[in-house]
Design an enzyme around this catalytic site. Sequence first.
Site, short mmCIF file in Angstrom:
data_model
loop_
_atom_site.label_atom_id
_atom_site.label_comp_id
_atom_site.label_asym_id
_atom_site.label_seq_id
_atom_site.Cartn_x
_atom_site.Cartn_y
_atom_site.Cartn_z
N ASN A 1 2.25 1.42 4.39
CA ASN A 1 2.53 0.14 5.07
C ASN A 1 2.19 0.18 6.56
O ASN A 1 2.83 -0.47 7.38
CB ASN A 1 3.98 -0.31 4.85
CG ASN A 1 4.27 -1.75 5.24
OD1 ASN A 1 5.39 -2.08 5.62
ND2 ASN A 1 3.29 -2.63 5.18
N CYS B 1 0.87 -1.18 0.00
CA CYS B 1 0.00 0.00 0.00
C CYS B 1 0.91 1.23 0.00
O CYS B 1 2.08 1.13 -0.39
CB CYS B 1 -0.97 -0.03 1.18
SG CYS B 1 -0.19 -0.06 2.80
N CYS C 1 -1.51 0.64 7.35
CA CYS C 1 -2.95 0.34 7.47
C CYS C 1 -3.34 -0.90 6.64
O CYS C 1 -3.58 -1.96 7.18
CB CYS C 1 -3.80 1.54 7.03
SG CYS C 1 -3.62 3.00 8.10
N ARG C 2 -3.39 -0.75 5.32
CA ARG C 2 -3.96 -1.82 4.50
C ARG C 2 -3.05 -3.03 4.33
O ARG C 2 -3.48 -4.17 4.52
CB ARG C 2 -4.35 -1.25 3.12
CG ARG C 2 -5.48 -0.25 3.19
CD ARG C 2 -5.60 0.54 1.92
NE ARG C 2 -4.48 1.47 1.75
CZ ARG C 2 -4.27 2.21 0.67
NH1 ARG C 2 -5.09 2.09 -0.36
NH2 ARG C 2 -3.25 3.03 0.61
N SER C 3 -1.79 -2.80 3.92
CA SER C 3 -0.96 -3.98 3.62
C SER C 3 -0.57 -4.80 4.85
O SER C 3 -0.53 -6.04 4.77
CB SER C 3 0.26 -3.61 2.77
OG SER C 3 1.09 -2.67 3.40
N ASP D 1 -8.05 3.54 1.01
CA ASP D 1 -7.21 4.02 2.11
C ASP D 1 -8.10 4.47 3.29
O ASP D 1 -8.90 5.39 3.13
CB ASP D 1 -6.40 5.20 1.57
CG ASP D 1 -5.44 5.77 2.59
OD1 ASP D 1 -5.43 5.28 3.73
OD2 ASP D 1 -4.71 6.70 2.22
#
Length: 168
Positions: free
Chosen positions: A18, A15, A20-22, A133
Amino acid sequence: MAKVTLIVLRVCFVCLGNICRSPTAEGVLRRLLVEAGLERAVHVESAGTASYHVGELPDRRTREHARRRGLVLESRARHFTAASFQRFELVLAMDEANRRALLELAPSEADASKVRLLRDYDPEAPPGASVPDPYYGGAEDFERVLDQCERACRGLLDALREGGAVDR
Ligand code: 4NP
């Protein structure tokens, strides 16, 4: 006799930051692999196309929402660079902006062909769908990231099994 660990595939979720999402996708896939007894067959990491959070734990909200689903996220943020392509067979972007950033970074056509959108593996997602995001969003956005990562990682595991990349 020495024990041999067989890693047949190395996957990196990517993301922007690095945090939150990934890292969420990394934790979700790790758990699915353990549940399937496949944690030795697939090596999982995550990284960001931007470097501003390198070394940090995942965002406090990301960790809290994951913890409520029994997931402990404790990887430290890393920066995905051109050299990172050498270490992975599959590089899964969270959205189109990060997919494009990865394609620009790829040193070769072979490396570019490693890049996919994570939600291409989500059976409920239309083509080209992203994991949006959540950084400037609220609790529902962090919950949605978890839902999308869970569906897509299940789909990814199914695809890996069907494609023969993991053999159980
Ligand atoms: P991620 O979310 O890409 O899912 O880790 C973000 C984290 C930090 C920022 C943006 C997105 N930021 O602007 O600092």
